[in-house]
Design a protein around this motif. Structure first.
Motif, PDB file in Angstrom:
ATOM      1  N   LEU A  89       0.088   7.128  11.840  1.00 18.50           N
ATOM      2  CA  LEU A  89      -0.189   6.818  10.435  1.00 18.50           C
ATOM      3  C   LEU A  89      -1.513   7.451   9.978  1.00 18.50           C
ATOM      4  N   TRP A  99       6.506   4.020  -1.105  1.00 15.63           N
ATOM      5  CA  TRP A  99       5.693   3.431  -0.037  1.00 15.63           C
ATOM      6  C   TRP A  99       5.879   1.920   0.020  1.00 15.63           C
ATOM      7  N   LEU A 101       7.246   5.158   7.440  1.00 14.16           N
ATOM      8  CA  LEU A 101       6.057   4.648   6.769  1.00 14.16           C
ATOM      9  C   LEU A 101       4.951   5.700   6.741  1.00 14.16           C
ATOM     10  N   PHE A 144       7.303   2.743  11.719  1.00 14.05           N
ATOM     11  CA  PHE A 144       6.067   3.434  11.347  1.00 14.05           C
ATOM     12  C   PHE A 144       6.304   4.917  11.050  1.00 14.05           C
ATOM     13  N   THR A 183      -0.958  -0.719   5.159  1.00  4.60           N
ATOM     14  CA  THR A 183      -0.057  -0.138   6.157  1.00  4.60           C
ATOM     15  C   THR A 183      -0.515  -0.465   7.573  1.00  4.60           C
ATOM     16  N   THR A 187       1.554  -2.811  10.223  1.00  6.27           N
ATOM     17  CA  THR A 187       1.932  -2.209  11.503  1.00  6.27           C
ATOM     18  C   THR A 187       1.408  -3.029  12.678  1.00  6.27           C
ATOM     19  N   LEU A 239       7.294  -0.147   3.131  1.00  3.36           N
ATOM     20  CA  LEU A 239       6.441  -1.183   3.714  1.00  3.36           C
ATOM     21  C   LEU A 239       7.206  -2.499   3.860  1.00  3.36           C
ATOM     22  N   LEU A 292       3.235   7.192   3.425  1.00  3.96           N
ATOM     23  CA  LEU A 292       1.775   7.130   3.303  1.00  3.96           C
ATOM     24  C   LEU A 292       1.191   8.508   3.061  1.00  3.96           C
TER      25      LEU A 292
END
Length: 226
Positions: free
Chosen positions: A146, A72, A94, A91, A117, A121, A76, A98
């Protein structure tokens, strides 16, 4: 009745899941790289500039089950620099990273990862969008993806914990039932032996005056039964 075969996903070993994740990570990186190279140049950024960021964001996903926090963090970092390379879809990997954090890590880590996160974003949407309206739209869509990935990770985690508790309770109930059955069996044996002893003692007491020669035999049988 035909025997039900276990699902394929239940028969996969940890090494198999790593292979599946590796293939998925390579496919994701390849897909985004091809799309980035074929995309027209925007804001003076060459299309191939996003390829390193795509590789950094997608390829580490192969180890998301073993090192969820590390993966992660790498994704990121890629998401931080992705807007400068003209890549707006960071994203997506990501969200996958996540999801793994929400599924496998402690709650404090899960909440911290979600907060970081969402902040990254939002900053990326503000940098990569030409207007604030497009930034809000891009940020809202990314946050939706997300948040959905994070929520699904927590839901699966809770379901697994509930299933494990149910199995533990079932095992405890089975153990308790077996102990109760053994206790009843011992009680029945002891009760039978006591009844036999009481009966032989009564016989010995009855024949003590009328047939003294049988008293010893009755008592010996009583002692043997005890």
């Amino acid at each position: 009745m035909a025997e039900r075969r276990p699902l394929i996903t239940r028969r996969l070993r940890p090494g198999h899941w790593v292979a599946v994740d590796a293939l998925a990570a390579v496919a994701l990186a390849a897909g985004f790289s091809v799309a980035a190279v074929l995309a027209p140049e925007s804001a003076g950024v060459p299309p191939y500039a996003a390829v390193p960021m795509i590789a950094l964001a997608c390829l580490p996903l192969a180890g998301r089950r073993r090192w969820p926090v590390l993966v992660w963090a790498l994704v990121l970092v890629a998401a931080v620099f992705a807007p400068f390379a003209g890549w707006e879809e960071a994203f997506v990997p990501l969200a996958v990273a996540l999801h793994a954090v929400a599924l496998l890590e402690a709650r404090r880590t899960v909440v911290a990862a979600l907060t970081a996160t969402l902040a990254v974003t939002a900053a990326g949407a503000a940098i990569g969008s030409p207007s604030w309206m497009e930034a809000v739209s891009a940020c809202g869509f990314a946050w939706l993806v997300l948040g959905l990935a994070w929520t699904i990770g927590l839901a699966v985690r809770e379901q697994r914990a509930y299933a494990a508790q149910a199995v533990a309770r079932s095992a405890q109930v089975a153990t308790t039932a077996e102990r109760l059955r053994m206790a009843r069996d011992v009680h029945d044996v002891v009760a039978h032996s006591m009844s036999l002893i009481s009966m032989r003692a009564g016989i010995a007491n009855h024949v003590a005056t009328t047939h003294p020669e049988e008293t010893g035999e009755a008592l010996s049988i009583t002692i043997a039964a005890s």
